[in-house]
Design a protein around this motif. Structure first.
Motif, PDB file in Angstrom:
ATOM      1  N   ALA A 138       0.824  -1.204   0.000  1.00 31.72           N
ATOM      2  CA  ALA A 138       0.000   0.000   0.000  1.00 31.72           C
ATOM      3  C   ALA A 138       0.859   1.254   0.000  1.00 31.72           C
ATOM      4  O   ALA A 138       0.525   2.247  -0.634  1.00 31.72           O
ATOM      5  CB  ALA A 138      -0.936   0.010   1.208  1.00 31.72           C
ATOM      6  N   TRP A 139       1.971   1.248   0.747  1.00 35.90           N
ATOM      7  CA  TRP A 139       2.910   2.373   0.711  1.00 35.90           C
ATOM      8  C   TRP A 139       4.280   1.936   1.223  1.00 35.90           C
ATOM      9  O   TRP A 139       4.426   0.854   1.798  1.00 35.90           O
ATOM     10  CB  TRP A 139       2.392   3.586   1.472  1.00 35.90           C
ATOM     11  N   LEU A 140       5.258   2.780   0.984  1.00 33.56           N
ATOM     12  CA  LEU A 140       6.647   2.526   1.374  1.00 33.56           C
ATOM     13  C   LEU A 140       7.076   3.489   2.468  1.00 33.56           C
ATOM     14  O   LEU A 140       6.606   4.624   2.525  1.00 33.56           O
ATOM     15  CB  LEU A 140       7.583   2.720   0.167  1.00 33.56           C
ATOM     16  N   VAL A 141       8.013   3.045   3.304  1.00 36.11           N
ATOM     17  CA  VAL A 141       8.573   3.896   4.341  1.00 36.11           C
ATOM     18  C   VAL A 141      10.089   3.731   4.345  1.00 36.11           C
ATOM     19  O   VAL A 141      10.593   2.611   4.381  1.00 36.11           O
ATOM     20  CB  VAL A 141       8.023   3.551   5.738  1.00 36.11           C
ATOM     21  N   GLY A 142      10.788   4.871   4.306  1.00 35.03           N
ATOM     22  CA  GLY A 142      12.239   4.894   4.448  1.00 35.03           C
ATOM     23  C   GLY A 142      12.626   5.876   5.530  1.00 35.03           C
ATOM     24  O   GLY A 142      11.868   6.098   6.484  1.00 35.03           O
ATOM     25  N   SER A 143      13.767   6.487   5.364  1.00 39.24           N
ATOM     26  CA  SER A 143      14.243   7.426   6.381  1.00 39.24           C
ATOM     27  C   SER A 143      13.429   8.724   6.398  1.00 39.24           C
ATOM     28  O   SER A 143      13.639   9.570   7.256  1.00 39.24           O
ATOM     29  CB  SER A 143      15.723   7.757   6.145  1.00 39.24           C
ATOM     30  N   GLU A 144      12.503   8.857   5.455  1.00 36.01           N
ATOM     31  CA  GLU A 144      11.644  10.041   5.435  1.00 36.01           C
ATOM     32  C   GLU A 144      10.444   9.897   6.364  1.00 36.01           C
ATOM     33  O   GLU A 144       9.688  10.855   6.553  1.00 36.01           O
ATOM     34  CB  GLU A 144      11.161  10.310   4.007  1.00 36.01           C
ATOM     35  N   GLY A 145      10.247   8.716   6.964  1.00 34.60           N
ATOM     36  CA  GLY A 145       8.994   8.499   7.671  1.00 34.60           C
ATOM     37  C   GLY A 145       9.109   7.674   8.930  1.00 34.60           C
ATOM     38  O   GLY A 145      10.175   7.527   9.525  1.00 34.60           O
ATOM     39  N   MET A 146       7.970   7.126   9.342  1.00 34.43           N
ATOM     40  CA  MET A 146       7.897   6.318  10.556  1.00 34.43           C
ATOM     41  C   MET A 146       6.941   5.156  10.336  1.00 34.43           C
ATOM     42  O   MET A 146       6.103   5.179   9.430  1.00 34.43           O
ATOM     43  CB  MET A 146       7.403   7.147  11.745  1.00 34.43           C
ATOM     44  N   ILE A 147       7.070   4.152  11.176  1.00 36.71           N
ATOM     45  CA  ILE A 147       6.160   3.015  11.209  1.00 36.71           C
ATOM     46  C   ILE A 147       5.362   3.114  12.499  1.00 36.71           C
ATOM     47  O   ILE A 147       5.934   3.161  13.594  1.00 36.71           O
ATOM     48  CB  ILE A 147       6.944   1.692  11.180  1.00 36.71           C
TER      49      ILE A 147
END
Length: 256
Positions: free
Chosen positions: A88-97
């Motif tokens: 559904a979406w990706l998360v890298g160093s730009e975001g959070m889980i």
């Protein structure tokens, strides 16, 4: 409205914090908050290694931790069949889980599965401690809510993209979004994983990547894809990756 134009939202008041910038912080959300708030998070969290194929959160099970990635790549996937998930979406160093913990902290069965696709490190924080800290950390709360707003945009854009655009365009979009999320042109990802995440046949992925490689856009090995010509890839892909990146810049990018 033309692509990239924004209306109806006044510029965000958060500005870079000099103290936060001076710290060795790689997560871009954490770079938006002052040193005092960052110190609180570091006091209740632990830096951990995350490994490929590690499941950070299982579908419909409690979320014990939230994660702020320093590096690596996480796919958040929706369940579409008994044992099948599609990204559904990706998360890298730009975001959070851990967005559901912010929106509905008492929900014992949050949706989606979160799996590490590219290993790295992250600040791991117990969910209860993080939710409690949000009430005392106004800058962090504002940053996190802006990020969740971005996630809503990204998921809706990906849904529209998957409905209307070709496999080649969708694959190009994924590569560009992943490269932006990782701040890297080298993506240690296999054809099989890409096919699973995108919900398409592995043969279709391989065919598209071979086309990209013949035109000099990428270099493709068994376990990694390197983007050599992003401009050409952006031309061949749909406009969705650019829309997602511009929305990130609008919501979050100005604060660091």
């Amino acid at each position: 409205m033309q692509d990239g134009q924004t209306v109806g939202l006044a510029p965000w008041s958060i500005e870079p914090d000099d103290n936060a910038q001076a710290l060795a912080v790689r997560n871009k959300l954490l770079r938006c908050i002052p040193e005092t708030e960052l110190a609180v998070l570091q006091s209740i969290g632990t830096e951990v290694e995350i490994k490929p194929r590690q499941v950070l959160h299982h579908w419909r099970l409690p979320m014990d931790y939230v994660y702020f990635l320093n590096d690596g790549l996480i796919s958040v996937s929706a369940k579409v069949e008994t044992s099948r998930f599609v990204e559904a979406w990706l998360v890298g160093s730009e975001g959070m889980i851990g967005a559901p913990c912010v929106l509905a902290p008492d929900d014992p069965m949050p949706p989606h599965r979160r799996v590490v696709q590219v290993g790295g490190t992250a600040l791991q924080i117990p969910t209860r401690a993080f939710v409690a800290a949000l009430d005392e950390l106004p800058r962090l709360r504002g940053v996190v809510l802006r990020y969740i707003n971005l996630v809503l945009f990204q998921t809706s854009q990906v849904g529209a993209c998957n409905s209307l655009h070709s496999v080649k365009q969708r694959l190009g979009r994924w590569l560009l979004v992943a490269a932006n999320a990782m701040d890297s042109s080298e993506l240690p990802i296999t054809h099989a994983v890409l096919a699973q995440l995108l919900g398409i046949r592995r043969a279709s992925v391989s065919e598209c990547l071979e086309t990209f490689e013949r035109t000099g856009i990428i270099r493709n090995t068994r376990a990694a894809i390197t983007l050599d010509d992003r401009a050409q890839l952006e031309h061949l892909a749909c406009s969705c990756s650019g829309l997602i990146q511009r929305e990130y810049d609008r919501q979050i990018g100005r604060c660091f």
